[in-house]
Scaffold this active site. Structure first.
Site, PDB file in Angstrom:
ATOM      1  N   GLU A   1       5.224   0.253  -0.050  1.00 15.92           N
ATOM      2  CA  GLU A   1       6.085  -0.372   0.977  1.00 15.92           C
ATOM      3  C   GLU A   1       5.367  -0.634   2.301  1.00 15.92           C
ATOM      4  O   GLU A   1       5.749  -1.517   3.057  1.00 15.92           O
ATOM      5  CB  GLU A   1       7.338   0.478   1.218  1.00 15.92           C
ATOM      6  CG  GLU A   1       7.136   1.825   1.921  1.00 15.92           C
ATOM      7  CD  GLU A   1       6.813   2.975   0.965  1.00 15.92           C
ATOM      8  OE1 GLU A   1       6.329   2.713  -0.159  1.00 15.92           O
ATOM      9  OE2 GLU A   1       7.040   4.149   1.339  1.00 15.92           O
TER      10      GLU A   1
ATOM     11  N   CYS B   1       6.305   7.872  -4.787  1.00 18.48           N
ATOM     12  CA  CYS B   1       5.812   9.187  -4.373  1.00 18.48           C
ATOM     13  C   CYS B   1       6.695  10.306  -4.951  1.00 18.48           C
ATOM     14  O   CYS B   1       6.598  10.602  -6.131  1.00 18.48           O
ATOM     15  CB  CYS B   1       5.684   9.248  -2.864  1.00 18.48           C
ATOM     16  SG  CYS B   1       4.412  10.435  -2.352  1.00 18.48           S
TER      17      CYS B   1
ATOM     18  N   HIS C   1       2.365   4.650  -1.657  1.00 15.24           N
ATOM     19  CA  HIS C   1       3.456   3.981  -0.939  1.00 15.24           C
ATOM     20  C   HIS C   1       3.190   2.479  -0.784  1.00 15.24           C
ATOM     21  O   HIS C   1       2.643   2.058   0.240  1.00 15.24           O
ATOM     22  CB  HIS C   1       3.624   4.599   0.446  1.00 15.24           C
ATOM     23  CG  HIS C   1       4.161   5.990   0.400  1.00 15.24           C
ATOM     24  ND1 HIS C   1       5.505   6.265   0.417  1.00 15.24           N
ATOM     25  CD2 HIS C   1       3.539   7.181   0.312  1.00 15.24           C
ATOM     26  CE1 HIS C   1       5.687   7.577   0.359  1.00 15.24           C
ATOM     27  NE2 HIS C   1       4.504   8.152   0.285  1.00 15.24           N
TER      28      HIS C   1
HETATM   29  N1  GLN Z   1       6.973  16.080  -1.432  1.00 15.29           N
HETATM   30  C1  GLN Z   1       6.084  15.378  -2.290  1.00 15.29           C
HETATM   31  C2  GLN Z   1       4.642  15.754  -2.040  1.00 15.29           C
HETATM   32  O1  GLN Z   1       4.286  16.283  -1.024  1.00 15.29           O
HETATM   33  C3  GLN Z   1       6.265  13.883  -2.154  1.00 15.29           C
HETATM   34  C4  GLN Z   1       5.893  13.362  -0.801  1.00 15.29           C
HETATM   35  C5  GLN Z   1       6.400  11.961  -0.545  1.00 15.29           C
HETATM   36  O2  GLN Z   1       7.312  11.500  -1.223  1.00 15.29           O
HETATM   37  N2  GLN Z   1       5.846  11.277   0.430  1.00 15.29           N
HETATM   38  O3  GLN Z   1       3.823  15.519  -2.879  1.00 15.29           O
END
Ligand code: GLN
Length: 542
Positions: free
Chosen positions: A512, A384, A510
């Site tokens: 995970e 992410c 994600h």
């Molecule tokens: N801050 C980034 C976004 O909003 C990544 C978010 C995250 O890593 N979950 O896109």
């Protein structure tokens, strides 16, 4: 007929109620029972999405896009129980619903009260899960500690359910602490008092699980049983596990917790086979190889912030029969190191993981870590924010756009390589408005990521606002950044990878959240394998 098991906690918080509850669920599943789990969080937030990791650790995202407490992640790792928005109840949701119903005039002129209206709504939500046709047992974990003002309506709802449905359909388990005081003496008084607190509101627990650093002696068990009115065999020792948290179901099995529960709830026992689970515990404790992964993030000092990632790394280890040593690296501290110290710090690890996060603090250190991994051919997984960092680093150091940035960190930049979509720009509410939950991605045939998955279409969960800016697609590709995954309509980039690199993959989603010890996530397995291979190569070269 469905059965319900309530789990409450006494003495103090953070005793591992979620792990205890999910370990029991694991044992019940070994008897071929179909289990559902519910986490109750007695706070007024509607979900965990707007909470800082400093408050409650990781925000776990369900497949249907709900932002919940990290205990739901524990449920998903230990059991096959479905984990959706219905499995997470907060006081915020309950009150929001009841007040909305009152505004609609649906209480027909009655005074709306905690008892019965709030307690009825709590029960309605529990039954909505428990009455599903393929559910045998529903385990409800009541967050917080008995005695907290917030949990009273939930305990009252539990008390009502015990009398509504009867003792053979509802079971109450209370988790407490037996603290050690000077010179190895273990004290039962706090447990006695917290059971008294429960009795005051009309609940006599059926089973106690007592957390303590060492196994409870027979004397202690007798004393606890006597003072709490709980049968001796129903006082379970919840002593610390030495090897891995996945050992917990085995410890409870040794003390016959599952047969006790089956007996009380008049359920017939299945095979109770724990062979596969024991094999997992075995691999965790007797791994042949070792590998060190550096996680470069900004909330590194809080153990629970990256809970699912830490677990998924261990699963990647299980898949490779290796022990994963995690080196937590504070990205902010990296920023202040001299070049020499920096290289020394990162040379200790065989793989680098850059996790998710929000806000610009610490991102400079992450960008440096990504550059190190790319240039020195160290396997790197960006998740992410981690993927966005890999894109920014590439833009600055390969494409030469020194001002490349995410508009999250710098609103005005000539090269906003990561930016907000139109729909996100217009949101006024912070809660529940990110891109959330599982959606499909199409992976490029032959890419590293497609090889890792062994598939070209995958479903993964999202939780972010910002996206790769598609106007730069061609420049990135020409410079050697492989855009390896897209949404089905090809509008959004879902994954990137470094060309001519042993293993450098960034994903906008994600992975995970779906990794379990029984089914390690392929990306983590592949990342750990690459990190182990890199270690061997460097040894061979050295
Ligand atoms: N801050 C980034 C976004 O909003 C990544 C978010 C995250 O890593 N979950 O896109």
């Amino acid at each position: 007929m469905n059965r319900y098991i309530f789990f409450s906690g006494g003495v103090c918080s953070s005793l591992g109620k979620g792990l205890a509850a999910t370990s029991l669920a694991n044992l019940l599943e070994s008897h071929q029972l179909r289990v559902q789990m519910i986490k109750i969080d007695p706070y007024l937030n509607v979900d965990a999405g707007t909470m800082s990791p400093y408050q409650h650790g990781e925000v776990y995202v369900t497949e249907d896009g709900f932002e919940t407490d990290l205990d739901l992640g524990n449920y998903a790792r230990f059991t096959n129980a479905p984990v959706t928005r219905a499995n997470s109840i907060t006081t915020g949701q309950i009150y929001q619903h009841v007040i909305e119903k009152e505004r609609q005039g649906r209480y027909l002129g009655r005074t709306v009260q905690i008892i019965p209206h709030i307690t009825d709504e709590i029960k309605r939500r529990i039954f909505a899960v428990g009455k599903q046709p393929d559910t045998d047992v529903t385990i409800i974990e009541i967050g917080g500690t008995v005695g907290d003002i917030e949990s009273v309506p939930y305990l009252e709802a539990a008390r009502q359910m015990i009398s509504d449905l009867g003792r053979d359909r509802v079971l109450f388990i209370h988790l407490t602490l037996i603290p050690e005081v000077g010179g190895g003496e273990y004290k039962t008084k706090p447990t006695q008092h917290s059971v008294m607190k429960l009795r005051e509101i009309g609940i006599q627990p059926d089973i106690l699980i007592c957390r303590s650093p060492v196994m409870l002696t027979a004397d202690l068990i007798s004393k606890i049983a006597l003072f709490t009115n709980v049968e001796r065999r129903a006082v379970i020792s919840g002593h610390d596990v030495s090897r891995t948290i996945y050992e917990l179901p085995l410890i409870y099995r040794e003390q016959n917790l599952d047969s006790l529960v089956l007996n009380r709830l008049d359920l017939s026992a299945g095979t109770g086979d724990l062979t596969e689970w024991s094999r997992i515990v075995d691999i965790c404790s007797n791994a042949e190889a070792q590998v060190t992964i550096g996680m470069v993030g900004k909330y590194i000092h809080l153990p629970d912030t990256y809970k699912s990632i830490c677990e998924a790394l261990q699963h990647g280890g299980i898949a490779n029969r290796a022990k994963v040593n995690l080196k937590q690296i504070d990205s902010e501290e990296l920023e202040d190191l001299s070049e020499e110290q920096f290289i020394q710090e990162l040379s200790q690890v065989e793989g680098i993981l850059i996790p998710g996060g929000f806000g610009s603090r610490g991102t400079k250190g992450m960008i440096k870590a990504a550059e190190f991994a790319r240039v020195h051919q160290v396997p790197c997984l960006g998740i992410c924010l981690g993927m966005q960092i890999m894109v920014i680093e590439f833009a600055r150091n390969v494409l030469g756009w020194q001002d490349a940035d995410s508009t999250e960190f710098k609103a005005e930049t000539r090269h906003p390589v990561i930016s907000l979509l139109e729909e996100q720009q217009s949101t006024t509410h912070m809660g529940g408005t990110m891109r959330l939950g599982a959606s499909p991605s199409h992976l490029k045939q032959g890419s590293r990521i497609a090889q890792a998955y062994g598939a070209v279409t995958v479903m993964e969960r999202h939780r972010h606002r910002y996206e790769f800016s598609s106007q730069y697609t061609d420049q990135f590709i020409e410079a050697g950044l492989v855009l390896s995954g897209f949404t089905p309509d090809e509008a959004l980039v879902e994954s990137v990878e470094w060309k001519d690199h042993p293993w450098g993959v960034g994903v906008q989603f994600h992975p995970e959240f779906t990794s379990t010890p029984r089914k390690p996530h392929p990306l983590f397995s592949s990342f750990i394998a690459a990190s182990m291979a890199g270690k061997e190569n460097s040894h061979a070269a050295g």
